[in-house]
Write an enzyme that holds these catalytic residues in place. Structure first.
Site, PDB file in Angstrom:
ATOM      1  N   LYS A 116       0.825  -1.208   0.000  1.00 51.08           N
ATOM      2  CA  LYS A 116       0.000   0.000   0.000  1.00 51.08           C
ATOM      3  C   LYS A 116       0.861   1.262   0.000  1.00 51.08           C
ATOM      4  O   LYS A 116       0.513   2.239  -0.663  1.00 51.08           O
ATOM      5  CB  LYS A 116      -0.886   0.029   1.249  1.00 51.08           C
ATOM      6  CG  LYS A 116      -2.101  -0.860   1.170  1.00 51.08           C
ATOM      7  CD  LYS A 116      -3.023  -0.517   2.352  1.00 51.08           C
ATOM      8  CE  LYS A 116      -3.987  -1.641   2.664  1.00 51.08           C
ATOM      9  NZ  LYS A 116      -4.840  -2.000   1.547  1.00 51.08           N
ATOM     10  N   GLU A 200      -3.372   7.509   7.795  1.00 50.39           N
ATOM     11  CA  GLU A 200      -4.214   8.354   6.940  1.00 50.39           C
ATOM     12  C   GLU A 200      -5.236   9.098   7.777  1.00 50.39           C
ATOM     13  O   GLU A 200      -5.625   8.640   8.849  1.00 50.39           O
ATOM     14  CB  GLU A 200      -4.991   7.484   5.928  1.00 50.39           C
ATOM     15  CG  GLU A 200      -4.147   6.848   4.869  1.00 50.39           C
ATOM     16  CD  GLU A 200      -4.962   5.976   3.912  1.00 50.39           C
ATOM     17  OE1 GLU A 200      -6.161   5.769   4.142  1.00 50.39           O
ATOM     18  OE2 GLU A 200      -4.361   5.512   2.926  1.00 50.39           O
ATOM     19  N   HIS A 235     -15.736  -6.202   5.822  1.00 50.42           N
ATOM     20  CA  HIS A 235     -14.913  -6.124   4.614  1.00 50.42           C
ATOM     21  C   HIS A 235     -15.270  -7.168   3.563  1.00 50.42           C
ATOM     22  O   HIS A 235     -14.503  -7.416   2.632  1.00 50.42           O
ATOM     23  CB  HIS A 235     -13.428  -6.153   4.961  1.00 50.42           C
ATOM     24  CG  HIS A 235     -13.065  -5.085   5.967  1.00 50.42           C
ATOM     25  ND1 HIS A 235     -13.139  -3.752   5.662  1.00 50.42           N
ATOM     26  CD2 HIS A 235     -12.703  -5.149   7.262  1.00 50.42           C
ATOM     27  CE1 HIS A 235     -12.818  -3.048   6.739  1.00 50.42           C
ATOM     28  NE2 HIS A 235     -12.557  -3.864   7.721  1.00 50.42           N
ATOM     29  N   ARG A 292      -6.979  -7.978 -10.995  1.00 53.77           N
ATOM     30  CA  ARG A 292      -7.660  -9.211 -11.418  1.00 53.77           C
ATOM     31  C   ARG A 292      -9.069  -8.863 -11.891  1.00 53.77           C
ATOM     32  O   ARG A 292      -9.527  -7.735 -11.726  1.00 53.77           O
ATOM     33  CB  ARG A 292      -7.773 -10.163 -10.223  1.00 53.77           C
ATOM     34  CG  ARG A 292      -8.533  -9.510  -9.071  1.00 53.77           C
ATOM     35  CD  ARG A 292      -8.946 -10.466  -7.971  1.00 53.77           C
ATOM     36  NE  ARG A 292      -9.895  -9.820  -7.067  1.00 53.77           N
ATOM     37  CZ  ARG A 292      -9.573  -9.056  -6.038  1.00 53.77           C
ATOM     38  NH1 ARG A 292      -8.303  -8.838  -5.744  1.00 53.77           N
ATOM     39  NH2 ARG A 292     -10.507  -8.498  -5.291  1.00 53.77           N
TER      40      ARG A 292
HETATM   41  C1  MV4 Z   1     -10.337   3.805   5.064  1.00 57.96           C
HETATM   42  C2  MV4 Z   1     -11.569   4.193   5.626  1.00 57.96           C
HETATM   43  C3  MV4 Z   1     -11.693   5.498   6.048  1.00 57.96           C
HETATM   44  N1  MV4 Z   1     -10.658   6.348   5.944  1.00 57.96           N
HETATM   45  N2  MV4 Z   1      -9.329   4.721   4.969  1.00 57.96           N
HETATM   46  C4  MV4 Z   1     -11.265  -0.852   4.778  1.00 57.96           C
HETATM   47  C5  MV4 Z   1     -10.443  -1.951   4.162  1.00 57.96           C
HETATM   48  C6  MV4 Z   1      -9.303  -1.295   3.475  1.00 57.96           C
HETATM   49  N3  MV4 Z   1      -9.228  -1.776   2.140  1.00 57.96           N
HETATM   50  C7  MV4 Z   1      -9.567   0.161   3.549  1.00 57.96           C
HETATM   51  N4  MV4 Z   1     -10.711   0.385   4.358  1.00 57.96           N
HETATM   52  C8  MV4 Z   1     -11.063   1.629   4.761  1.00 57.96           C
HETATM   53  N5  MV4 Z   1     -10.116   2.577   4.633  1.00 57.96           N
HETATM   54  C9  MV4 Z   1      -9.513   5.939   5.406  1.00 57.96           C
HETATM   55  N6  MV4 Z   1      -8.495   6.805   5.323  1.00 57.96           N
HETATM   56  C10 MV4 Z   1     -12.591   3.237   5.706  1.00 57.96           C
HETATM   57  C11 MV4 Z   1     -12.337   1.948   5.287  1.00 57.96           C
HETATM   58  C12 MV4 Z   1     -13.434   1.024   5.421  1.00 57.96           C
HETATM   59  C13 MV4 Z   1     -14.063   0.491   4.299  1.00 57.96           C
HETATM   60  C14 MV4 Z   1     -13.662   0.788   3.016  1.00 57.96           C
HETATM   61  C15 MV4 Z   1     -14.301   0.255   1.928  1.00 57.96           C
HETATM   62  C16 MV4 Z   1     -15.373  -0.583   2.115  1.00 57.96           C
HETATM   63  C17 MV4 Z   1     -15.790  -0.912   3.375  1.00 57.96           C
HETATM   64  C18 MV4 Z   1     -15.144  -0.384   4.481  1.00 57.96           C
HETATM   65  C19 MV4 Z   1     -15.591  -0.706   5.757  1.00 57.96           C
HETATM   66  C20 MV4 Z   1     -14.958  -0.182   6.838  1.00 57.96           C
HETATM   67  C21 MV4 Z   1     -13.873   0.678   6.684  1.00 57.96           C
END
Ligand code: MV4
Length: 635
Positions: A116, A200, A235, A292
């Site tokens: 990342k 972040e 997730h 993918r």
């Molecule tokens: C975040 C966020 C809020 N702010 N980053 C969740 C898994 C990972 N791929 C990134 N995720 C998140 N990153 C910042 N800066 C909230 C999430 C997140 C989320 C993102 C996409 C779909 C579902 C989610 C559920 C909880 C938190």
């Protein structure tokens, strides 16, 4: 173009790839583990190769076995599907080393998106918008904390090697920072053997909007619009849709162009997905890129009219993209619901067992079902318990959503618990209907989605009673038409249609009794599907699983010291599961019946014993017939 490809996957995605390959005249080779010996993907392919024991790490994840299978069968390319080896750089290299085309991006692109932090650095240089934060190499905790303090709380700590929320920690104040960083690092080290962290700004309830991109080996790149995948549980995506509700042409173009920049920055080829977080102000930020074909690709296919697997095969064989950006348009709206063998009432634990009934809704221009199983198949412990993807399309979101709820209520699955009722409740919830989705959706609307409150049972009970009477009428009609045949074994008296003053019904976990000579509600807006253990009622107010319980025994559990147990409907006795005179415990299955292709079990109403069985396996019985005599044990 290739003349033969190997599909290094199983289940619905293997079947999906085979379908397109067939349509293009390309021969297919399936691979299968022991459990999958007769699985649908193995049957659909032109050839198949056994690759060993059921656990994935002894079969679908063993690179050498897959390469060998491709070489042995003369396949020129390998499609990895999603999951398994689809984003494995080593496997990608191994394909090239054996002169096999990996149907996916170049290995460098997979590697570039593997971290990342590294991905963020590349994207920043390419001018793709990022969530404000720190993703540097200097991992001194004080430096990371200083970055958090500078941008202000709340912040989110993420593991550079992470995914699926692992190694992620929200921090709401400076005082909590040190402890949270320590915990996140330990979790990351445990899960990924790598504890590099980034920090972040924590966006509250953002939306997950991802852009489908495609690039060819001639430098062309297009975006096939967006998917909104905000509705997730831990997730895991639950329902996806395209286009995203409320998306404007301007924002779509901005996000599409940013996604293309991201892809070009890593010399991408093939199908890719650039995930963004979209905040309430309409600002979007790069999150990660998936290298993918994704599970939810069908919603993009439905609104774009393109076959993404066909695009993958063309691009991988060196052809240019089939379309330019200007030729791509959005037509209508699509949803995908992931149907799982899991129990929403028990924390969504995966469920295994045989799919004794599996009748998907009829496929049409509006309804598509992508699946890798057929009736009689087993959902095993070895793989993801997804049964199917239900995809619907219509000219606008409201109509498409109506198609979704209709199709969910028509889906019949028996033999194991599924999330269909949960998906239905989610799809009819008001905020979802309004397109008001974000990543906190399921948590926020839990009470509405898991409706099991008394108020709901009061609403459902008269409907359930009406449903039982309707089912009986239908059964009586079937019996009557069978009786018309001379010498029909069905030509028997039956008790259907006899007035019954009271019905006892178990609805979800509540037991209610209903007097049936009162006016019952009409069922025009509800749907009923018969299952093994009763029936599922889909109403405008939600989903309810119902079982008729015998008025003799159901509610009045004291009255178990004698009496008989009756056939719930006209059918055949399949088996007797206990010996007469042998003590059994309350709830033990005594007898199995089959009616209208569905099995029904008759369980002991109390501790006690069967004193006599009135029928033998194979016997036909009428609904309401006494099946056995039961004696409860003395207290
Ligand atoms: C975040 C966020 C809020 N702010 N980053 C969740 C898994 C990972 N791929 C990134 N995720 C998140 N990153 C910042 N800066 C909230 C999430 C997140 C989320 C993102 C996409 C779909 C579902 C989610 C559920 C909880 C938190």
């Amino acid at each position: 173009m290739f003349t033969k490809i190997l599909i290094a996957n199983r289940g619905e995605i293997a079947c999906r790839i085979i379908k397109t390959a067939k349509a293009m005249g390309i021969a297919t080779v399936a691979v299968y583990s022991e459990t999958d010996r007769n699985a649908l993907h193995e049957q659909l392919a032109d050839e198949s190769v056994a690759i060993g024991p059921s656990p994935s790490n002894e079969s679908y994840l063993v690179s050498n076995k897959l390469i060998q299978a491709a070489l042995d069968t003369g396949a020129q390319a390998i499609h990895p599907g999603y999951g398994f080896l689809s984003e494995n750089a080593e496997f990608c290299r191994l394909c090239a080393a054996n002169n096999l085309v990996f149907i996916g991006p170049p290995v460098e692109a997979i590697l570039a998106m593997g971290s990342k932090s590294a991905a963020k650095t590349i994207m920043a240089d390419a001018g793709v918008p990022l969530v404000p934060g720190y993703h540097g190499d200097d991992q001194n905790p004080e430096i990371i904390k200083q970055a958090a303090n500078n941008m202000g709380y709340p912040v989110l700590l993420k593991a550079a090697a992470g995914g699926g929320g692992k190694g992620m920690r929200a921090v709401y104040a400076e005082g909590e920072f040190d402890e949270a960083l320590g915990a996140a690092k330990r979790e990351a080290l445990n899960s990924f053997n790598d504890d590099i962290m980034l920090v972040e700004k924590y966006l509250l309830k953002p939306r997950h909007v991802e852009i489908q991109v495609f690039c060819d080996s001639h430098g062309n790149a297009v975006y096939l619009f967006e998917r909104d995948c905000s509705v997730q549980r831990r997730h895991q995506k639950v329902i996806e849709e395209a286009p995203a509700p409320g998306m404007t042409d301007t924002l779509r173009q901005q996000m599409g162009e940013a996604a293309i920049k991201a892809a070009l920055a890593i010399n991408y080829e093939g199908a890719g997905t650039v995930e963004f977080l979209l905040d309430a102000q309409g600002e979007f930020f790069f999150m990660e890129m998936n290298t993918r074909l994704q599970v939810e690709h069908p919603v993009t296919e439905m609104i774009s009219g393109q076959d993404l697997v066909e695009w993958q095969l063309r691009v991988a064989s060196g052809e240019p993209l089939p379309c330019s950006q200007e030729q791509l348009t959005i037509n209508g709206h699509a949803f995908e619901a992931r149907i799982y063998a899991e129990d929403p009432d028990h924390d969504f634990l995966p469920v295994t067992g045989r799919l004794t009934v599996l009748q998907p809704p009829r496929e049409s221009a509006h309804v598509r079902v992508d699946t890798g199983v057929v009736e009689g198949d087993e959902v095993s412990i070895y793989y993801d318990p997804m049964i199917a993807k239900l995809i619907v399309w219509d000219t606008d979101r409201d109509r498409a959503l109506q198609r979704l709820t209709q199709a969910l209520s028509e889906y019949r699955i028996g033999g194991l618990t599924t999330n269909i009722g949960f998906l239905y409740n989610l799809a009819i919830s008001q905020a979802f209907q309004n397109g008001d989705v974000d990543t906190g959706y399921i948590e926020e609307h839990e009470a509405e989605i898991f409706r099991q409150r008394d108020r709901d049972i009061d609403y459902a009970a008269p409907l359930a009673a009406a449903a039982i009477l309707k089912l009986r009428e239908e059964q009586a009609a079937i019996n009557a038409s069978r009786s018309a045949e001379p010498n029909s074994p069905w030509h028997m008296n039956n008790s259907w249609g006899l007035p019954q003053p009271k019905l006892c019904i178990q609805i979800q976990r509540a037991e209610v009794s209903i007097v049936t000579n009162t006016t019952l509600p009409d069922l025009t807006n509800s749907n009923i599907s018969i299952t093994e253990s009763g029936f599922d009622l889909f109403t405008p107010e939600g989903f309810f699983h119902c079982t008729e319980v015998s008025p003799d025994l159901g509610l009045d559990t004291d009255n178990t010291d004698g009496g008989s147990l009756r056939a719930p409907m006209h059918g055949t006795v399949v088996s007797l599961l206990v010996e007469m005179g042998t003590p059994v415990s309350k709830g033990d299955t005594l007898l199995v019946m089959e009616a209208m292709k569905m099995e029904h079990t008759i369980d002991a109403p109390a501790d006690g014993m069967v004193t006599e069985f009135y029928f033998q396996p194979g016997d036909l019985v009428d609904g309401g017939a006494d099946l056995l005599a039961f004696a409860g044990s003395e207290k």
